[in-house]
Structures are given as C-alpha cells and as structure tokens.
Design an enzyme around this catalytic site. Structure first.
Site, PDB file in Angstrom:
ATOM      1  N   ARG A 102       0.775  -1.233   0.000  1.00  0.00           N
ATOM      2  CA  ARG A 102       0.000   0.000   0.000  1.00  0.00           C
ATOM      3  C   ARG A 102       0.808   1.285   0.000  1.00  0.00           C
ATOM      4  O   ARG A 102       0.334   2.321   0.416  1.00  0.00           O
ATOM      5  CB  ARG A 102      -1.014   0.012   1.130  1.00  0.00           C
ATOM      6  CG  ARG A 102      -0.451   0.145   2.519  1.00  0.00           C
ATOM      7  CD  ARG A 102      -0.840   1.477   3.129  1.00  0.00           C
ATOM      8  NE  ARG A 102      -0.359   1.614   4.477  1.00  0.00           N
ATOM      9  CZ  ARG A 102       0.852   2.099   4.755  1.00  0.00           C
ATOM     10  NH1 ARG A 102       1.686   2.455   3.790  1.00  0.00           N
ATOM     11  NH2 ARG A 102       1.227   2.215   6.006  1.00  0.00           N
ATOM     12  N   THR A 145      -8.289   3.484  -3.136  1.00  0.00           N
ATOM     13  CA  THR A 145      -7.816   4.798  -2.675  1.00  0.00           C
ATOM     14  C   THR A 145      -8.376   5.933  -3.533  1.00  0.00           C
ATOM     15  O   THR A 145      -8.632   5.758  -4.729  1.00  0.00           O
ATOM     16  CB  THR A 145      -6.257   4.865  -2.661  1.00  0.00           C
ATOM     17  OG1 THR A 145      -5.830   6.153  -3.128  1.00  0.00           O
ATOM     18  CG2 THR A 145      -5.648   3.832  -3.580  1.00  0.00           C
ATOM     19  N   SER A 181       0.972   6.541  -9.393  1.00  0.00           N
ATOM     20  CA  SER A 181       2.098   5.656  -9.066  1.00  0.00           C
ATOM     21  C   SER A 181       1.674   4.237  -9.421  1.00  0.00           C
ATOM     22  O   SER A 181       0.486   3.963  -9.602  1.00  0.00           O
ATOM     23  CB  SER A 181       2.445   5.723  -7.575  1.00  0.00           C
ATOM     24  OG  SER A 181       1.498   4.985  -6.819  1.00  0.00           O
ATOM     25  N   TYR A 183       1.584   1.771  -7.436  1.00  0.00           N
ATOM     26  CA  TYR A 183       0.664   1.368  -6.361  1.00  0.00           C
ATOM     27  C   TYR A 183      -0.760   1.802  -6.688  1.00  0.00           C
ATOM     28  O   TYR A 183      -1.696   0.993  -6.665  1.00  0.00           O
ATOM     29  CB  TYR A 183       1.109   1.960  -5.020  1.00  0.00           C
ATOM     30  CG  TYR A 183      -0.021   2.106  -4.047  1.00  0.00           C
ATOM     31  CD1 TYR A 183      -0.668   0.978  -3.536  1.00  0.00           C
ATOM     32  CD2 TYR A 183      -0.500   3.366  -3.657  1.00  0.00           C
ATOM     33  CE1 TYR A 183      -1.738   1.104  -2.643  1.00  0.00           C
ATOM     34  CE2 TYR A 183      -1.556   3.495  -2.777  1.00  0.00           C
ATOM     35  CZ  TYR A 183      -2.175   2.368  -2.279  1.00  0.00           C
ATOM     36  OH  TYR A 183      -3.236   2.496  -1.428  1.00  0.00           O
ATOM     37  N   HIS A 184      -0.935   3.083  -6.981  1.00  0.00           N
ATOM     38  CA  HIS A 184      -2.287   3.570  -7.249  1.00  0.00           C
ATOM     39  C   HIS A 184      -2.888   2.905  -8.486  1.00  0.00           C
ATOM     40  O   HIS A 184      -4.079   2.635  -8.535  1.00  0.00           O
ATOM     41  CB  HIS A 184      -2.283   5.093  -7.406  1.00  0.00           C
ATOM     42  CG  HIS A 184      -2.017   5.830  -6.131  1.00  0.00           C
ATOM     43  ND1 HIS A 184      -0.768   6.306  -5.801  1.00  0.00           N
ATOM     44  CD2 HIS A 184      -2.822   6.140  -5.082  1.00  0.00           C
ATOM     45  CE1 HIS A 184      -0.822   6.916  -4.610  1.00  0.00           C
ATOM     46  NE2 HIS A 184      -2.051   6.826  -4.151  1.00  0.00           N
ATOM     47  N   LYS A 187      -4.571  -0.357  -7.850  1.00  0.00           N
ATOM     48  CA  LYS A 187      -5.914  -0.181  -7.291  1.00  0.00           C
ATOM     49  C   LYS A 187      -6.932   0.085  -8.394  1.00  0.00           C
ATOM     50  O   LYS A 187      -8.079  -0.349  -8.316  1.00  0.00           O
ATOM     51  CB  LYS A 187      -5.921   0.966  -6.277  1.00  0.00           C
ATOM     52  CG  LYS A 187      -5.027   0.744  -5.066  1.00  0.00           C
ATOM     53  CD  LYS A 187      -5.673  -0.229  -4.089  1.00  0.00           C
ATOM     54  CE  LYS A 187      -4.898  -0.313  -2.792  1.00  0.00           C
ATOM     55  NZ  LYS A 187      -5.516  -1.212  -1.806  1.00  0.00           N
ATOM     56  N   GLN A 210     -10.591   5.439  -0.418  1.00  0.00           N
ATOM     57  CA  GLN A 210     -10.309   6.109   0.849  1.00  0.00           C
ATOM     58  C   GLN A 210      -9.181   7.104   0.679  1.00  0.00           C
ATOM     59  O   GLN A 210      -8.233   6.860  -0.068  1.00  0.00           O
ATOM     60  CB  GLN A 210      -9.941   5.063   1.889  1.00  0.00           C
ATOM     61  CG  GLN A 210      -9.778   5.643   3.286  1.00  0.00           C
ATOM     62  CD  GLN A 210      -9.594   4.568   4.340  1.00  0.00           C
ATOM     63  OE1 GLN A 210     -10.463   4.344   5.158  1.00  0.00           O
ATOM     64  NE2 GLN A 210      -8.465   3.902   4.312  1.00  0.00           N
TER      65      GLN A 210
HETATM   66  N1  LIG Z   1      -3.196   3.896   5.355  1.00  0.00           N
HETATM   67  C1  LIG Z   1      -3.768   4.759   4.523  1.00  0.00           C
HETATM   68  O1  LIG Z   1      -3.608   5.961   4.612  1.00  0.00           O
HETATM   69  C2  LIG Z   1      -4.648   4.228   3.423  1.00  0.00           C
HETATM   70  C3  LIG Z   1      -5.387   5.138   2.660  1.00  0.00           C
HETATM   71  C4  LIG Z   1      -6.197   4.660   1.616  1.00  0.00           C
HETATM   72  C5  LIG Z   1      -6.256   3.307   1.373  1.00  0.00           C
HETATM   73  N2  LIG Z   1      -5.525   2.438   2.118  1.00  0.00           N
HETATM   74  C6  LIG Z   1      -5.630   1.014   1.829  1.00  0.00           C
HETATM   75  O2  LIG Z   1      -6.091   0.336   2.978  1.00  0.00           O
HETATM   76  C7  LIG Z   1      -5.493  -0.951   3.046  1.00  0.00           C
HETATM   77  C8  LIG Z   1      -4.818  -1.152   4.369  1.00  0.00           C
HETATM   78  O3  LIG Z   1      -3.844  -0.136   4.533  1.00  0.00           O
HETATM   79  P1  LIG Z   1      -2.932  -0.092   5.812  1.00  0.00           P
HETATM   80  O4  LIG Z   1      -2.502   1.311   5.977  1.00  0.00           O
HETATM   81  O5  LIG Z   1      -3.606  -0.787   6.926  1.00  0.00           O
HETATM   82  O6  LIG Z   1      -1.659  -0.932   5.269  1.00  0.00           O
HETATM   83  P2  LIG Z   1      -0.783  -2.031   6.015  1.00  0.00           P
HETATM   84  O7  LIG Z   1       0.356  -2.326   5.137  1.00  0.00           O
HETATM   85  O8  LIG Z   1      -0.519  -1.593   7.405  1.00  0.00           O
HETATM   86  O9  LIG Z   1      -1.780  -3.284   6.067  1.00  0.00           O
HETATM   87  C9  LIG Z   1      -1.911  -4.186   4.997  1.00  0.00           C
HETATM   88  C10 LIG Z   1      -1.723  -5.583   5.572  1.00  0.00           C
HETATM   89  O10 LIG Z   1      -1.887  -6.545   4.523  1.00  0.00           O
HETATM   90  C11 LIG Z   1      -0.866  -7.516   4.634  1.00  0.00           C
HETATM   91  N3  LIG Z   1      -0.653  -8.112   3.304  1.00  0.00           N
HETATM   92  C12 LIG Z   1      -0.130  -7.523   2.188  1.00  0.00           C
HETATM   93  N4  LIG Z   1      -0.086  -8.407   1.174  1.00  0.00           N
HETATM   94  C13 LIG Z   1      -0.595  -9.581   1.643  1.00  0.00           C
HETATM   95  C14 LIG Z   1      -0.794 -10.869   1.060  1.00  0.00           C
HETATM   96  N5  LIG Z   1      -0.457 -11.130  -0.209  1.00  0.00           N
HETATM   97  N6  LIG Z   1      -1.346 -11.846   1.836  1.00  0.00           N
HETATM   98  C15 LIG Z   1      -1.694 -11.599   3.139  1.00  0.00           C
HETATM   99  N7  LIG Z   1      -1.520 -10.384   3.720  1.00  0.00           N
HETATM  100  C16 LIG Z   1      -0.965  -9.391   2.980  1.00  0.00           C
HETATM  101  C17 LIG Z   1       0.325  -6.793   5.194  1.00  0.00           C
HETATM  102  O11 LIG Z   1       1.211  -7.673   5.872  1.00  0.00           O
HETATM  103  C18 LIG Z   1      -0.325  -5.782   6.142  1.00  0.00           C
HETATM  104  O12 LIG Z   1      -0.402  -6.268   7.461  1.00  0.00           O
HETATM  105  C19 LIG Z   1      -4.531  -1.051   1.868  1.00  0.00           C
HETATM  106  O13 LIG Z   1      -5.140  -1.765   0.820  1.00  0.00           O
HETATM  107  C20 LIG Z   1      -4.308   0.382   1.482  1.00  0.00           C
HETATM  108  O14 LIG Z   1      -4.007   0.502   0.112  1.00  0.00           O
HETATM  109  C21 LIG Z   1      -4.724   2.874   3.151  1.00  0.00           C
END
Ligand SMILES: NC(=O)c1ccc[n+]([C@@H]2O[C@H](COP(=O)([O-])OP(=O)(O)OC[C@H]3O[C@@H](n4cnc5c(N)ncnc54)[C@H](O)[C@@H]3O)[C@@H](O)[C@H]2O)c1
Ligand SMILES: NC(=O)c1ccc[n+]([C@@H]2O[C@H](COP(=O)([O-])OP(=O)(O)OC[C@H]3O[C@@H](n4cnc5c(N)ncnc54)[C@H](O)[C@@H]3O)[C@@H](O)[C@H]2O)c1
Lengths: 406, 406
Positions: A102, A145, A181, A183-184, A187, A210
């Site tokens: 992410r 996102t 990016s 990443y984006h 999504k 989000q």
């Molecule tokens: N944090 C933000 O500001 C934000 C904003 C918008 C969207 N998001 C989205 O929300 C989601 C969660 O974000 P976050 O901040 O909690 O990120 P994070 O990295 O803390 O949590 C994601 C979790 O998924 C796990 N993971 C990744 N790939 C995996 C796989 N193949 N199998 C099993 N587990 C896997 C990681 O180990 C991690 O614990 C993401 O999809 C992110 O794109 C986050």
C-alpha cells in the site's frame, strides 16, 4: 444490530487491526489472514512501526483477553487455495480486503518493486474474486484509494459508472481514473477487474476509495482513559510507509523540519483512523443489494499538504514549546501542485455516518502518543527523509540532494 | 527507406513470425525473443498449429536461407534481466511487443488461467517499460486489441485521451474502456501502465488496438506463386486459440457446422494477416515524435459474426461442393449480441496506408491452404467446439450442452 462473521484480509496492518478491535468489541465474529509482509517491507526501507508490535501469538492472546474470540492465520492470499479453502470453511458474511502493498514510493523504488506491487495486489484480488464468485450473498469490501482518480478538473462521481458523451452519442463508462504511481494503478486495475467480476458473476461489492488515514489510536484501544499498549496498531514512520500526516508528526516529535513537496498545494481528502473504522463498520452493517457494485468515497476533510504542515507545526509548538521548520523540497512525484479537487460524498452520510474526529484536534493525541516513543523513533529519523524519486527510483545516496530546500 | 534494428517480442507467434519475414525481406535487422509458450498452451487445450511448425533451429535456418540474417532467442520476457540485458546489447530502434497470452477463452478457463494471464501480460509490459525507460529514442509498439473498448454506443476515439464532462466541468481522461474477458482486461491494464510510463519517463509509444486477424499466408512466404512450407506461420484451430474466421474455416474444411454465438450480431473490425503486417511496417517506418503516445485503431473491415459464417459457407460451397450448416449456439461469453459499432480510424490512412486484402477474397486462400492439411486437422476437430463458458469456466464434459442449437 445482528452480529456477522467478518473476514479481514490484512488483519495485521494499520487499519486491519483497528477494524478487528472494533468488530470484536461489537460482538462480531472476527477472522483474519495476514502474511506479515508489511512488518518486513517497512524494515527493508529503514522503518518499522512507531509502537513496538506484539508477535502474532501475543496479538491473538491480547485480543482474546480484552476483546473476544479471534481466528488470525498467517498466510499469503496470492497463493492458490489459501483464500478459497479458508472462505469455504468459515463462510463469512463479509470480507474486507486490505491485504495489498500500500505505498506509492515503495512501488516506485525500481523494477522489482513495481513487479511485486502488480503481482501482489492484482493477483490477491483475482484470487478473492474466484473464492467468492459462486457466493453473491458474501459482501466483499475492497479497500481502494482516492488516488485512483488523480486530481481531475471536474467533481469526482461516487459511482461505478458515469455517462460519457462523444460526438453526440453517449454510453455509461467506468468512472475515469488516472493514478499517480504503480501502487495507485494496481488499485485502478483491481477496481476494473472487480467491475468485470460483478458483471459476469454478480459478486456483491463495496469498492471504497479512501483518502490518506491519520491517527495513532482508536477508542477501542482504551481502558477508561488510558491506552492498552498491547492493543495498539502499527504506525509507519519512514518515507515509503509513513503517510503524510503520521510521518510529519514523527518528524515534529524528533525536532526535524516538516517536509512539503514542491508548492504543497496538493489537496487530498483525509480521514482519521477512528472515522475510517466507524465508516467501515457502517458499510459492513449496511451491505449493498445482492449483486450490486457500490462505490464509496471515504474521506472527511480536504487539506492541502502545506496546510497540514502548518497544523502540525502549530500543535507541536503548543505541546512541546518548539516550532518545527517547514521545508519545501523538490517534489519527487509526478503530480499537480495546484489543482481543483472536489470528490462527491453522499453514500456514507446517507447511511447516517457522521464525522467524529478532526485533524486539528486529533493531531494533539498523535503527537503525544509518538512523543512517548521518542527514543525508539530516533532510530528511524534518517529514513523519514525523501528517498524515492518517481523518475529515478530510490537512491539512498542522493537523499541530501532531494531534501535540499527549493 | 532507411533500415532499422527491430526487436520482435513473441517472434514465434502467428503475427510475430509473419512480421519477421516482412521486415527481413525489406532489409531490416530482425531480432526476436519467444518462450514458445503458445506452442504448448495450444496443445494443453487440445489444439496445435494447423500447419506443422518447424523447431526454432529449423526456423532460424529457413529464415537465413530465404530471407536474411536473424537473431531469435528463446526466453521469457517476464523474467528479470531478460529484456533489459538483450535490449542494452542490441540497442534496437523499435521494439514490437506481441509476447502476451492472447486468448479470451483461455483466460476464462479457471482461476489459475486468469492468474497466469494477469501475471504474464502485465509483468511482461512492466519489464519492457523498465528496459526502455531511459531510452525515449526507442520506439515501442505495443499490440493491444480493439476488444479493450468493448462495444460502446458512441464512436471510439483513436487517441490516448479524450475530453470528459461532468456537471459542467471537464478534463482530459484516458479513452474509456470496458473489456469482456480477463485477457482483454490485461490489455487495458497494459495501456494504462504505458500511459503512466509515458507521463513519467517520456517513453515513445504506439499503442495498437487491433481487430481479430484472419489469413493463412502472406506474400513473404511465397516463392513465385508457390508457398515455401517452412516459412508458414502458426495458425490456431481450437476453441481457445483459434480466432473466429480461422477456426470456422477449419470447421468448414472438416465438414463441421460453423458456430455462431447467440444471435451473431456481434460486430468487430477484422484485418487480414497481410494487411496487419503492412500496417505494422508503416507504423515502424513512421514512428511518432520522441515522447509521444500514439494510439492506432488497426482494423480494415467491419463484419458481424453471422456475416462471416455466411461468407465462409459460400466460399466452401463454391470450392468444395458442399455447404456447411450454421449453428447458432448459446453464447458462452458475456457480450452484447446487437450493438452500435463505429471506431475511428484515421492514423493509418493518414500515413498512406491502403487495404490490400478483403475477407470475401482471402477466404478462398484460407480454405485452400487448410484443405491441404485436412488429415492433420481431423485430430483437432473435437477441440474446435465451444468449451469455455464465461460464468462456469471450461468444462470438457458439458460441451454437448454448449453446442446444442438454440
Ligand atoms: N493507510 C492509509 O492511509 C490508506 C489510505 C487509503 C487506502 N488504504 C488502503 O487500505 C489498506 C490497508 O492499509 P494499511 O494502511 O492498513 O496498510 P498495512 O500495510 O498496514 O496493512 C496491509 C496488511 O496486509 C498484509 N498483506 C499484504 N499483502 C498480503 C498478502 N499477499 N497476503 C496476506 N496479507 C498481505 C500486510 O502484511 C499488512 O499487514 C490497503 O489496501 C491500502 O491501500 C490505506
Ligand atoms: N491474432 C489476433 O487475431 C490478434 C488480434 C488482436 C491483437 N492480437 C495481439 O497480437 C499479439 C500477437 O498475437 P498472435 O496471434 O501472434 O499470438 P501468438 O500466441 O501466436 O503469439 C504470441 C507469442 O508470444 C509468445 N509469448 C507469450 N508470452 C511470452 C513471454 N512471457 N515471453 C516470451 N514470449 C512469450 C508466445 O509463445 C507466442 O509465440 C498478442 O499480443 C495478441 O493479443 C492478436
């Protein structure tokens, strides 16, 4: 409110863990999968969680002690059979998918990181689609996102499709997106793949766009007024994994200048962790109709990056008696620094959702929480700097060039 | 005309080999990579090339004997370093990328085939982007498909971006797309990834949206009036790999009923192999400006699927004295069977391109070429039937249900 079986993909993460606490507290049955990859990928680039993270076994035990039962398995959702077997065993009412790479800078480090991000995010979502395709009664919530849309000069519709006109004729098309990016873009690709899956198999989906999330705690971590340290969720601090509010708050605590990319006019829709969890709870409790594809723009406050730095500087001065400088550094990203920004937001308010936290207040608890871990944070100070340039990838050596003031 | 160094990704394939012959004949330096995967994936689903394929070493030798020098290496472009090393060694002027999994039914067989298609197509293109990102002087031609657009009710613009209006405000957005299979979606994802790469690194790109190709020969395979068997390109015949004209021609030769999905009103823009190669030659000889992203809609004739069956039946009757029946079978795909279809097509005509082959004539050479291999084709007759259903995937057992007449 009826209780549900909810499967959280990415339960070990920043939002996943906070949501698990909330759902458990409300009596829902909590299931989770995580391969713990964020734990190691943050370390790969010099970071770690600001608060020391318990091991998985410790997390399970703390959860059981304070919250309730939990099933939390360690596995990779991109592997064959993992999701399919687990889902057919537990038969969840809802699945919320956070389990993706992410971070934008991490995806732009180099070719291998771009490839990894495409692989992990796209294939995890395809496996999820196949695991639920014959079960439209399962409500899939996919975390996307706001960055998928880019910063268009028109209002951003909150719907899967929108009317498009060309030379006097028209049709419905997916809402246009242009990400900034790899990443984006994953999504965006996920959202398109889900639109197609919805059309072929009638999968029931809430696709959540989000904004960046800020905050170091939720009410579910509290025992009275004091926080239970073992219930904390991870908070990332480094350049790649730390998001703009959280990372600049870390820099403020460390007495480092706050970093603003370019002119700092980049405007985004922010949301606190508490509000994110509140919104997700409402969406889980109010699923769309079976077979529906619902799109939600999930953010609460619009801020420019410059305004955020000012808020953090103000609060730091008030709390700790010193005012961090604000450095305007060369923008390592390819993005507009001044632009129109007006995404629609109707679904959550219509479901009765109300914002509870505001950045100008929440910033005090963020700074206070981080200050408690100041000695630990010193380890990462170097890695809160700008390191990844969209054009040239990551370069730990030329960082001094990157953080030179404009 | 100045000669160029051209690298063909997917040189062992239907179009790749035909293009190699053309470029070699015109004195260009021909380089190619292929991992030969179509050879085995066609066999996996019961097919093979209608004409026996020479081994790679035979192909190299035949090419050298009749055409000129060639460098043809066997490798997988999704693997690290493969493209990067080869490209930095040979420094091509142009790279044309055919090396993708290219069948819609194959991608819809099941989860593993969906995953494979996403992995192979998306990651190959990302690796290509990284291999050329610092070399905007290299012209990248990416083979996409008209199927990326779906069948919208408006004219299909031939450009990367188009104006989009919403609530009185507007901006340029990527031309809207809605694909009809995982295969087609990978091409959409590729195009989006390329748009982003063009924005970040200024890569010079021609993104070609091509219609289904028909034909069993090109003029470059001829020695006077007679074909050199060893120069033939692969022609697929089975349900997954055989495209609509070529596969129904095989069925006609075998005396089987021609298959039309549903009402057969599905209209597509077709192109002969000869014309495809002509068009590609023109695009290679006339690159866009450095840093430009050029989109080409590459097709010549609009036909409905039903009309094609009729043309094939007519020609078969004339050539062989029997008229194949036309079976209207349940449509295994999710697609509109009657729709508006009007893609724009200006770039190629502006470059002086003129159509040379027409389906109503070309069908005679297709049928005659295939008839020569009638005994070989009998092996595959079973596998020219419908086997893959979008909703349920591939089922070799229920095929009799699938080909039941409506
Ligand atoms: N944090 C933000 O500001 C934000 C904003 C918008 C969207 N998001 C989205 O929300 C989601 C969660 O974000 P976050 O901040 O909690 O990120 P994070 O990295 O803390 O949590 C994601 C979790 O998924 C796990 N993971 C990744 N790939 C995996 C796989 N193949 N199998 C099993 N587990 C896997 C990681 O180990 C991690 O614990 C993401 O999809 C992110 O794109 C986050
Ligand atoms: N044939 C058509 O009607 C048609 C129409 C529109 C677009 N296209 C596109 O044109 C391109 C070529 O089509 P074709 O009909 O010649 O298909 P083909 O399968 O005959 O040729 C593709 C070649 O690429 C190779 N390949 C695949 N993955 C590879 C990898 N990872 N590394 C190295 N080589 C790899 C295959 O072995 C094969 O030889 C494809 O991208 C296809 O999507 C084809």
């Amino acid at each position: 409110m009826e209780t549900k079986k909810v499967l959280i993909l990415g339960i070990d993460g920043y939002i996943g863990w906070a949501l698990a606490l909330r759902l458990g507290k409300k009596g829902h049955e909590v299931y989770g999968i995580d391969n713990l990859i964020t734990r190691v990928q943050a370390m790969e680039v010099g970071g770690d969680s600001a608060f020391p993270l318990p091991s998985v076994e410790e997390r399970r035990n703390i959860f059981k002690e304070y919250i309730g039962p939990i099933d939390f398995i360690v596995n990779d959702i991109t592997k064959p059979y993992v999701l399919r077997d687990y889902i057919s065993k537990i038969k969840p009412d809802a699945i919320i998918h956070f389990a993706e790479q992410r971070t934008a800078p991490y995806s732009m480090i180099d070719e291998e990181h771009a490839i990894y991000t495409m692989h992990n995010n796209i294939e995890g979502t395809i496996r999820l689609i196949y695991a639920v395709k014959d079960n439209p009664e399962i409500h899939v919530l996919k975390m996307g996102t706001m960055g998928e849309y880019g910063t268009p000069n028109y209002d951003i519709p909150e719907s899967p499709y929108v009317k498009f006109e060309y030379k006097g004729k028209s049709d419905m098309v997916p809402v246009p997106k242009f990400a900034g990016s790899w990443y984006h873009w994953t999504k965006v690709h996920d959202s398109h793949n889900l639109l197609f899956a919805n059309k072929v198999w009638g999968i029931t989906i809430t696709d959540i766009n989000q904004g960046p999330v800020y905050g170091t705690r939720t009410t579910d971590m509290l025992d009275g007024d004091s926080i239970i340290e073992g219930l904390r969720t991870r908070i990332d601090v480094d350049e790649a994994w730390g998001t703009v509010v959280n990372r600049n708050a870390v820099r403020a605590v460390l007495g480092l200048p706050l970093l603003v990319y370019g002119k700092g006019g980049q405007t985004r829709g922010f949301i606190s962790l508490e509000d994110s969890v509140n919104a997700l709870e409402i969406l889980i409790n109010n699923p769309p109709k079976e077979g529906e594809f619902r799109v939600v723009n999930q953010f609460m406050e619009l801020y420019s990056v410059e305004k955020i730095a000012t808020l953090i500087a103000d609060a730091t001065e008030e709390l700790f008696g010193y005012r961090p400088k604000i450095h305007y550094v060369r923008n390592p990203r390819i993005e507009k620094e001044e632009h129109y920004y007006n995404p629609e937001r109707k679904i959550l308010p219509d479901l009765g959702y109300k914002q509870k936290r505001f950045l100008k207040d929440e910033i005090y608890s963020i700074l206070t929480d981080l200050y408690q871990y100041k000695d630990r944070l010193k380890n990462f100070s170097e890695w809160t700097n700008v390191k990844t340039d969209w054009k040239n990838g990551r370069n730990d050596k030329n960082r001094f060039d990157l953080i030179k003031e404009l």
